[in-house]
Scaffold this motif. Sequence first.
Motif, short mmCIF file in Angstrom:
data_model
loop_
_atom_site.label_atom_id
_atom_site.label_comp_id
_atom_site.label_asym_id
_atom_site.label_seq_id
_atom_site.Cartn_x
_atom_site.Cartn_y
_atom_site.Cartn_z
N LEU A 279 30.00 54.38 -114.94
CA LEU A 279 29.08 54.60 -116.06
C LEU A 279 29.70 54.10 -117.36
O LEU A 279 28.99 53.59 -118.23
CB LEU A 279 28.72 56.08 -116.18
CG LEU A 279 27.97 56.68 -114.99
CD1 LEU A 279 27.69 58.17 -115.24
CD2 LEU A 279 26.67 55.95 -114.74
N ALA A 280 31.02 54.23 -117.47
CA ALA A 280 31.68 53.75 -118.68
C ALA A 280 31.51 52.24 -118.81
O ALA A 280 31.24 51.72 -119.89
CB ALA A 280 33.16 54.10 -118.64
N GLU A 281 31.61 51.54 -117.66
CA GLU A 281 31.42 50.09 -117.68
C GLU A 281 30.03 49.70 -118.16
O GLU A 281 29.83 48.67 -118.76
CB GLU A 281 31.56 49.53 -116.26
CG GLU A 281 32.95 49.16 -115.84
CD GLU A 281 32.98 48.92 -114.34
OE1 GLU A 281 32.03 48.29 -113.82
OE2 GLU A 281 33.95 49.40 -113.69
N PRO B 88 20.67 49.29 -120.47
CA PRO B 88 19.53 50.19 -120.27
C PRO B 88 19.68 50.89 -118.91
O PRO B 88 20.10 50.26 -117.94
CB PRO B 88 18.32 49.26 -120.25
CG PRO B 88 18.79 47.95 -120.77
CD PRO B 88 20.27 47.88 -120.58
N ALA B 89 19.31 52.16 -118.86
CA ALA B 89 19.45 52.91 -117.61
C ALA B 89 18.57 52.32 -116.52
O ALA B 89 18.82 52.53 -115.34
CB ALA B 89 19.10 54.37 -117.85
N SER B 90 17.55 51.56 -116.93
CA SER B 90 16.66 50.96 -115.93
C SER B 90 17.37 49.93 -115.06
O SER B 90 16.88 49.58 -114.00
CB SER B 90 15.47 50.29 -116.64
OG SER B 90 15.93 49.33 -117.55
N GLU C 128 23.41 54.90 -108.54
CA GLU C 128 24.03 55.00 -109.88
C GLU C 128 23.23 55.94 -110.77
O GLU C 128 23.81 56.69 -111.56
CB GLU C 128 24.08 53.61 -110.52
CG GLU C 128 25.06 52.67 -109.83
CD GLU C 128 24.87 51.21 -110.19
OE1 GLU C 128 25.74 50.40 -109.84
OE2 GLU C 128 23.83 50.87 -110.80
N ARG C 129 21.92 55.91 -110.61
CA ARG C 129 21.10 56.83 -111.41
C ARG C 129 21.38 58.28 -111.03
O ARG C 129 21.40 59.16 -111.88
CB ARG C 129 19.62 56.54 -111.18
CG ARG C 129 19.19 55.23 -111.81
CD ARG C 129 17.71 55.02 -111.62
NE ARG C 129 17.38 53.64 -111.95
CZ ARG C 129 16.15 53.23 -112.22
NH1 ARG C 129 15.15 54.07 -112.19
NH2 ARG C 129 15.93 51.97 -112.51
#
Lengths: 239, 292
Positions: free
Chosen positions: A128-130, A135-137, A143-144
């Motif tokens: 997640l840091a990468e 956008p979360a999409s 990963e979500r």
Amino acid sequence: MTDAATLEISGVVSGYGGVKALAGVSITAKAATITAVLGANGAGKTTLLRTISGFVRARQGRIVLDGVNLARRHPEDIARAGVAHVPEGQGVITELTVEENLRLGGLWRARGDRAASLADAYQRFPLLAERRRRPASTLSGGERQLLVIARALMARPRVLLLDEPSLGLAPLMVAQVMDLVGGLRNEGGLTVLLVEQNARSALAIADHGVVLNLGKVVASAEARALAADLALRRHYLGF
Amino acid sequence: MQEFLQFTLSGVSFGMIYAAIGLSLVLIWRGTRILNYAQGAMAMFTTYIAYTVIIHTGNYWEGFFTALAAGMVLGAVIERTVIRPVEAKPPLNAVIVTIGMLIFLEGLAGIIYGGQFKSFPPAFSITSLHAGSVPLGVSRNDVFTALSVLAAAIVLAVVFNYTPVGLRLRATAFNAAVARLLGIRVGRVLTLGWAIAGLVGALAGVLVTPSTFLYPNSMDQIFVLGFTAAVIGGLDSPAGAIVGGLILGVLLNYVGGYLGSDLVSLFGLGVLVLILMVRPSGLFSTRTTRQV
């Protein structure tokens, strides 16, 4: 992470309109344990979580965390009391970036605590840091799922309600999510209520298991005992 | 060529006013999926408040800032009292409530201030600026109008994108249920959204009224054009509303300048109908379908 807390649900009745989805449910989720909540579609599993987090009003019964009755409080107050609910279908806000989704989880906390939690989240989830600015999409389903769990942890909750975290994930990802949940209990002292269709993988990490059927608890035992009960498995769990 | 320059520049100034109304509509639409038909009437009412303050104090700026503050209060109060009960109801309920609020505010303004036209002062001189000996078609006041809407838009963009409050506003707009799960007090966020929209609308009111006179219906046409600006931008996009306002302002100024000012309203409505027929999601919206 925080002091472990026991969540005590007793005699909870709730539902939608005239339909009673929960008909007097009592479950004790002991501090720093995982309680798997199993059962077929329509058994009331999701309603149970929605009632705990305040989206569905409990008509009767008590939901006690640390001696405080949370039943019939507003969802935002229940969240602030230390109950983090990760809904089914994930609830990533796809219009926001990964980092904005994460920040959202702890927005009501003091500024310093928020920064510390964000640093923790990135340490625990380097992936997640990468992708923090993306956008979360653009994230995959797995990963979500990690993102919404990480977001729930931003509030430093004491109780984590997980609704079908394995839904739609590849087997490898399911294992990773289950590992993560187990780790949160062991290292973080988090009390977890885990709703799953996938009874086998849920019981593999759970300490305790509860089987719901038509809004009632029909079985409650140690996870190992539930997994070994062949009749119960055939009847309610389908494996 | 000189005419063209004048029409363009003054079109930008008018366009920024449509943009401001459009922006206020977008803010409310994103947060609550409600189209606020009373936005123009609210701006009219706050302009009357500014008028009263200016008459009593003789100071334009006291009136100007009172109007902005009144816009925030009016937006918040309307959301809390009449909008909150219909937020979870079918969309038609909210339509009827906001139209009711429009009629109520215009009626109330008529009762308090009377129906006659009042002239509302501009902030700065309204004589045209010149480049050398060439008149530019815009005054110092037009420049102030365009710059103040631009400033408001920039402040909003920064607040929305880079502050915790902005994150709350956006998260609530995109997914209110998830926001509540995460401990965000969504009710307060919605009230804040209406307050900000009320402020932006009030700004449009005091900026446009020097060129329209002040009367209970004075914002009706501006509202329709502001709505058109928002629709061009897709109703969902604050930046789209600004661009939509600019396109519309310049376009209508060409129509008024070259073809005759009688055609401006007709042409404005034509643009609205055309966009809704051909591209109802607007020119800038990312979503493909929308129910209005």
